[in-house]
Design an enzyme around this catalytic site. Structure first.
Site: not given
Ligand code: NAP
Ligand code: 12T
Length: 337
Positions: A41, A242, A235, A12, A129
């Site tokens: 969710s 980015h 940021r 989600t 990223c």
């Molecule tokens: P987001 O929009 O805040 O979405 C977070 C997602 O994680 C939602 O689906 C949420 O579910 C779910 N979630 C949170 N806690 C959970 C748990 N304990 N068990 C199962 N699901 C859980 O965040 P996003 O931007 O998609 O990013 C998510 C994560 O991806 C970040 O925290 C980071 O670790 C990673 N990320 C990595 C990069 C990168 O650089 N490669 C870039 C962006 C993000 P609900 O809807 O139920 O709350």
């Molecule tokens: N803090 O995957 O906030 O290590 O833009 C990615 C994005 C950590 C990560 C951000 C972050 C990661 C952010």
């Protein structure tokens, strides 16, 4: 195998939703799809390829029968559930920073180190990223003229922080234009109409963790622990995309023409570089695209072997979901799944 059983953890979220778009766009060979998130969710409906799916709460039992689990639910969920998924027989492609520097976990950018996926023991990490887009652009140069030092400054979109940060920038922008006070929730200060040199936590060495990820992850992906790297991660009030000002010190001097030629032929990289008519990549036009875009390629006149460039990519696509799906595609191509 005739089709892959896929689970998405964090389905989600911003990255989770991007996973779904990309799997559909690239016609990934899906046999079954399990959409997982937190208890918040559970029961929600999400559409994929015209069909409705019910989101389930992630539990230790969620991964039975899954071939590939794409994780994007934050570091805590990855730390807890990734080993459970691997134990149940799934290969995890994890988007969080939880496993990236683990020696047993390959850290992969398919254009740079595809062969590393073969070394996996159940978990493969997707890099940060900012690191992904930089290494995609500079690795082809490194191969012919090894990079000795990188100075990089980033201009990072709020989408990297998730849905809450998109809302924060939207609301604060309105408030500032309406002459109202803003109250920061997601970032330490107002992000609207501002620039904050703080991404992730500060470390004892004066860098932020985001900056230090760029240092360590770049060395691991490029298999070169000797490269000196000094990032400043900032940021800015951009929703998606980015940007990075990258300054390289190479072993030998390299002409701009040669650098442009090499980058032009790099896989997944697109050169947009005609400054005379203001042609260069920028975040707004990179959003929604798959490529890493490079422009402003020029000599860095502060060093005889210096080269400077501007690198832009969609941080939710190449910076997160696309790179992870490309890793899943490698697993299929290499018959590792
Ligand atoms: P987001 O929009 O805040 O979405 C977070 C997602 O994680 C939602 O689906 C949420 O579910 C779910 N979630 C949170 N806690 C959970 C748990 N304990 N068990 C199962 N699901 C859980 O965040 P996003 O931007 O998609 O990013 C998510 C994560 O991806 C970040 O925290 C980071 O670790 C990673 N990320 C990595 C990069 C990168 O650089 N490669 C870039 C962006 C993000 P609900 O809807 O139920 O709350
Ligand atoms: N803090 O995957 O906030 O290590 O833009 C990615 C994005 C950590 C990560 C951000 C972050 C990661 C952010």
């Amino acid at each position: 195998m005739s089709g892959i059983n896929i689970a998405i953890v964090g389905a989600t979220g911003l990255v989770g939703q991007e996973f779904l778009k990309i799997l559909e766009q690239r016609n990934f060979p899906i046999k079954s799809l399990r959409l997982l998130a937190s208890h918040r969710s559970a029961g929600k409906t999400v559409t994929f390829a015209g069909a409705d799916y019910k989101v389930q709460e992630t539990t230790d039992q969620s991964f039975k029968g899954i071939d590939i689990a794409l994780f994007s639910a934050g570091g805590d969920a990855s730390k807890h559930f990734a080993p459970k998924a691997a134990k149940a027989g799934a290969i995890v492609v994890d988007n969080s920073s939880a496993w990236r520097m683990d020696k047993k976990v390959p850290l992969v950018v398919p254009e740079v180190n595809p062969e590393d996926v073969k070394k996996h023991k159940g978990i493969i990490a997707n890099p940060n990223c900012s690191t992904i887009q930089m290494v995609a652009a500079i690795y082809p140069i490194h191969k012919v003229n090894p990079i000795k030092r990188i100075v990089v400054d980033t201009y990072q979109a709020v989408a990297g922080t998730g849905k809450v940060a998109i809302d924060e920038l939207t609301n604060q922008s309105r408030q500032v234009l309406d002459g109202q006070e803003t109250v920061p929730h997601v970032y330490p200060h107002q992000i609207a109409f501002n620039a904050l040199p703080e991404i992730d936590v500060f470390l004892d060495n004066g860098y932020t963790k985001e900056e230090w990820k760029m240092v360590e992850e770049t060395r691991k992906i490029m298999h070169d622990s000797a490269i000196a790297i000094s990032p400043t991660c900032v940021r800015i009030p951009v929703f998606i995309g980015h940007s990075e000002a990258v300054h390289l010190e190479l072993t030998e001097p390299m002409s701009v023409e040669k650098a442009r030629h090499i980058i032009h032929h790099a896989p997944g990289v697109h050169v947009i570089d005609d400054p005379g008519v203001s042609l260069y990549p920028h975040a707004w036009s990179a959003a929604g695209q798959d490529d890493v875009f490079v422009g402003r390629i020029r000599l860095d006149n502060s060093h005889p072997c210096g080269l400077a460039m501007w690198v832009v990519a969609d941080n939710l696509r190449k910076g997160a979901a696309l790179n992870a799906v490309q890793i899943a595609e490698l697993l299929v191509e290499m018959e590792l799944v």
